[in-house]
Design an enzyme around this catalytic site. Structure first.
Site, PDB file in Angstrom:
ATOM      1  N   ASP A   1       0.817  -1.210   0.000  1.00 16.26           N
ATOM      2  CA  ASP A   1       0.000   0.000   0.000  1.00 16.26           C
ATOM      3  C   ASP A   1       0.855   1.266   0.000  1.00 16.26           C
ATOM      4  O   ASP A   1       0.391   2.335   0.389  1.00 16.26           O
ATOM      5  CB  ASP A   1      -0.966   0.006   1.188  1.00 16.26           C
TER       6      ASP A   1
ATOM      7  N   HIS B   1      23.754   2.271 -18.947  1.00 16.73           N
ATOM      8  CA  HIS B   1      22.696   2.621 -17.995  1.00 16.73           C
ATOM      9  C   HIS B   1      22.917   1.903 -16.656  1.00 16.73           C
ATOM     10  O   HIS B   1      21.999   1.342 -16.077  1.00 16.73           O
ATOM     11  CB  HIS B   1      21.317   2.280 -18.574  1.00 16.73           C
TER      12      HIS B   1
ATOM     13  N   ASP C   1      26.369  10.261 -14.420  1.00 13.02           N
ATOM     14  CA  ASP C   1      25.321  10.797 -15.294  1.00 13.02           C
ATOM     15  C   ASP C   1      24.138  11.113 -14.386  1.00 13.02           C
ATOM     16  O   ASP C   1      23.478  10.204 -13.872  1.00 13.02           O
ATOM     17  CB  ASP C   1      24.949   9.751 -16.351  1.00 13.02           C
TER      18      ASP C   1
ATOM     19  N   ASP D   1      20.380  17.147 -17.525  1.00 10.75           N
ATOM     20  CA  ASP D   1      21.003  15.859 -17.867  1.00 10.75           C
ATOM     21  C   ASP D   1      22.488  16.114 -18.133  1.00 10.75           C
ATOM     22  O   ASP D   1      22.856  16.598 -19.198  1.00 10.75           O
ATOM     23  CB  ASP D   1      20.304  15.279 -19.102  1.00 10.75           C
TER      24      ASP D   1
ATOM     25  N   HIS E   1      26.144   4.717 -29.100  1.00 13.01           N
ATOM     26  CA  HIS E   1      24.885   5.452 -28.960  1.00 13.01           C
ATOM     27  C   HIS E   1      24.929   6.740 -29.777  1.00 13.01           C
ATOM     28  O   HIS E   1      25.966   7.124 -30.322  1.00 13.01           O
ATOM     29  CB  HIS E   1      24.596   5.753 -27.479  1.00 13.01           C
TER      30      HIS E   1
ATOM     31  N   HIS F   1      19.958  13.813 -27.507  1.00 10.44           N
ATOM     32  CA  HIS F   1      18.506  13.643 -27.611  1.00 10.44           C
ATOM     33  C   HIS F   1      17.853  14.959 -27.219  1.00 10.44           C
ATOM     34  O   HIS F   1      18.473  15.832 -26.590  1.00 10.44           O
ATOM     35  CB  HIS F   1      18.026  12.511 -26.686  1.00 10.44           C
TER      36      HIS F   1
ATOM     37  N   HIS G   1      14.372  12.330 -21.980  1.00 14.60           N
ATOM     38  CA  HIS G   1      14.388  12.020 -23.407  1.00 14.60           C
ATOM     39  C   HIS G   1      13.099  12.613 -23.960  1.00 14.60           C
ATOM     40  O   HIS G   1      12.063  11.952 -24.015  1.00 14.60           O
ATOM     41  CB  HIS G   1      14.469  10.511 -23.652  1.00 14.60           C
TER      42      HIS G   1
ATOM     43  N   GLU H   1      26.345  14.381 -26.007  1.00 21.04           N
ATOM     44  CA  GLU H   1      26.965  13.434 -25.070  1.00 21.04           C
ATOM     45  C   GLU H   1      27.738  12.318 -25.769  1.00 21.04           C
ATOM     46  O   GLU H   1      27.387  11.143 -25.682  1.00 21.04           O
ATOM     47  CB  GLU H   1      25.890  12.818 -24.174  1.00 21.04           C
TER      48      GLU H   1
ATOM     49  N   TYR I   1      33.840   3.821 -24.800  1.00 14.45           N
ATOM     50  CA  TYR I   1      33.724   2.759 -23.800  1.00 14.45           C
ATOM     51  C   TYR I   1      34.523   1.562 -24.295  1.00 14.45           C
ATOM     52  O   TYR I   1      34.162   0.932 -25.296  1.00 14.45           O
ATOM     53  CB  TYR I   1      32.251   2.367 -23.603  1.00 14.45           C
TER      54      TYR I   1
ATOM     55  N   ARG J   1      32.187   9.475 -20.790  1.00 15.52           N
ATOM     56  CA  ARG J   1      31.128  10.230 -21.483  1.00 15.52           C
ATOM     57  C   ARG J   1      31.152  11.653 -20.933  1.00 15.52           C
ATOM     58  O   ARG J   1      31.369  11.863 -19.742  1.00 15.52           O
ATOM     59  CB  ARG J   1      29.754   9.586 -21.276  1.00 15.52           C
TER      60      ARG J   1
ATOM     61  N   GLU K   1      28.667  15.104 -21.156  1.00 11.27           N
ATOM     62  CA  GLU K   1      27.328  15.507 -21.622  1.00 11.27           C
ATOM     63  C   GLU K   1      26.950  16.870 -21.050  1.00 11.27           C
ATOM     64  O   GLU K   1      27.102  17.122 -19.865  1.00 11.27           O
ATOM     65  CB  GLU K   1      26.299  14.469 -21.170  1.00 11.27           C
TER      66      GLU K   1
END
Length: 440
Positions: free
Chosen positions: A39, A243, A260, A271, A350, A354, A361, A384, A388, A406, A408
């Site tokens: 709940d 991710h 990130d 972001d 990637h 975006h 996104h 970004e 890798y 990365r 960004e």
């Protein structure tokens, strides 16, 4: 704190209705509360489309827009005031409050929607609705339409056409107003402070989640209670997982840390990604790869201005990263052939960015008539690029393996070029090392 005004929400509704066909109605449901376990509910977050048009942040509501309706074009169904429920769960606006505070022309209890809405649908030729996003609500919409269809012999006139609301609404959301950009700029500033804080307190031996907690603390203490998405803190090889959100490993001397993270402020997202050395000093290999990514990002940002198309920034990052990997010996062959064959995708898999806005996104088409979208003032996006090197990549020397990088930033297109909303976070090797050395 900057907020979107009631007048701007009204303009948004007016702009949408101006694009709707004659004799039409738009239906936009609010988000529902979601059970986390038993709940206990997740913190409520309003549906972005519904909030964009209303500024109303309560669950269990439905917005109707009926252009040209004599008694008012904006109708909202919402929960009624209920002192007992409000004692437990907090204040409700109720139908009267929605009209007084949020600019609705008419408002009714949500419990009456099955009795009232079919009558508002009747006689309309077209229904604008985002079919397929919410199956339960899809069934309700079709149920209301079928009520009218069942009365055709009595002279009822059901809608004859369903049109996708997303096409019109999401194109409006793509262009940010001055007020939206002010909020996004502030979200970027708060998020930048959080990233700087993480750099300043990082040291070998602490846990990834300890850096995450510093990030979230910085957000919330400045009025942004929630992150715009799950925070990524990847140390060492974890930075190669795009991710990665486990954030449960110990940070080791010699690791790079990829963070990130961005806050959500007034329903708008920031972001940011930064990558920095746990011990405050980049190794030779880390620095070499890092500077390739940084150059790719800087060249990509330089392409963002009105008149250029969406994909130019990505193409530049592919060119710079492939050339850099070739120079370091991680790729072998001819530059043009490697790009054409996508050899870089083993290291950079990637897109370069975006759209950014109410959703991290964000909505908006990237192509129009099968051509890359031309950038215009008010569009906002991330840039970004990354490299890798998988820890199990046996095609490269061991010294490169497990390095994930990365960088960004959040960019908004301006009249003469672009603005970096998140430039306050250091990103050159020298500036990062200086900030971390200063923190001691």
């Amino acid at each position: 704190m900057t907020r979107i005004s009631k007048q701007e929400f009204a303009r948004r509704r007016k702009n949408l209705m101006a694009q709707m066909e004659p004799d039409s109605i738009a239906i936009v449901p609010a988000a529902k509360e979601v059970i986390r376990n038993r709940d206990c509910e997740y913190p409520f977050r309003q549906d972005s489309d519904f909030y964009y048009l209303t500024g109303f942040a309560e669950p269990d509501a439905v917005l109707l827009l009926i252009p040209g309706r004599e008694y008012g074009e904006t109708i909202v169904f919402c929960r009624e005031r209920d002192p007992k429920m409000e004692l437990w769960h907090g204040y409700r606006s109720g139908p009267e409050g929605v009209c007084a505070e949020y600019g609705a022309d008419d408002a009714f209890p949500i419990s009456d929607i099955d009795d009232i809405l079919p009558g508002l649908l009747e006689g309309r030729e077209r229904v604008y609705y985002s079919m397929g996003r919410n199956q339960d609500f899809d069934r309700k919409v079709m149920g209301w339409v079928n009520i009218i269809r069942s009365k055709v012999r009595s002279g009822a006139h059901p809608p004859g056409e369903f049109l996708d609301l997303d096409h019109l609404l999401h194109d409006l959301r793509l262009y940010k107003s001055a007020a939206e950009i002010r909020i996004m700029r502030k979200a970027g500033e708060l998020s930048a402070q959080a990233h700087k804080r993480a750099m300043q307190i990082c040291k070998p031996g602490i846990m990834e989640y300890q850096l995450e907690s510093e990030i979230l603390h910085e957000f919330s203490r400045n009025g942004a209670r929630f992150p715009a998405y799950s925070t990524i803190v990847g140390a060492g090889k974890n930075g190669c997982v795009l991710h990665y959100i486990d954030n449960n490993c110990k940070i080791k001397d010699g690791d790079l840390i990829l963070i990130d993270a961005g806050c959500e402020l007034e329903h708008y997202a920031a972001d940011i990604t930064r990558t920095f050395p746990a011990n405050g000093k980049f190794s030779k290999e880390q620095k070499a790869l890092y500077n390739i990514v940084l150059e790719a990002q800087e060249q990509a940002i330089a392409t963002i201005k009105p008149g250029n198309h969406w994909n130019q920034s990505h193409d530049i990052t592919v060119q710079v990263i492939t050339k850099g990997l070739l120079a370091l010996g991680l790729l072998k062959g001819e530059l043009d052939t490697l790009i054409e064959e996508g050899a870089y995708k083993d290291f950079y898999m990637h897109r370069a960015g975006h759209w950014l806005g109410m959703d991290v996104h964000d909505v908006g088409d990237y192509k129009v008539a099968d051509e890359w979208r031309v950038l215009e003032e008010g569009m906002a996006m991330t840039v970004e690029p990354g490299i890798y090197v998988a820890p199990n990549n046996m095609q490269v020397a061991k010294k490169w393996r497990g390095i994930g990088i990365r960088i960004e930033d959040d960019i908004v297109v301006t009249k003469g070029g672009c603005e970096n909303l998140t430039a306050a976070v250091p990103k050159t090797v020298a500036d990062i090392e200086a900030l971390m050395a200063e923190a001691g």
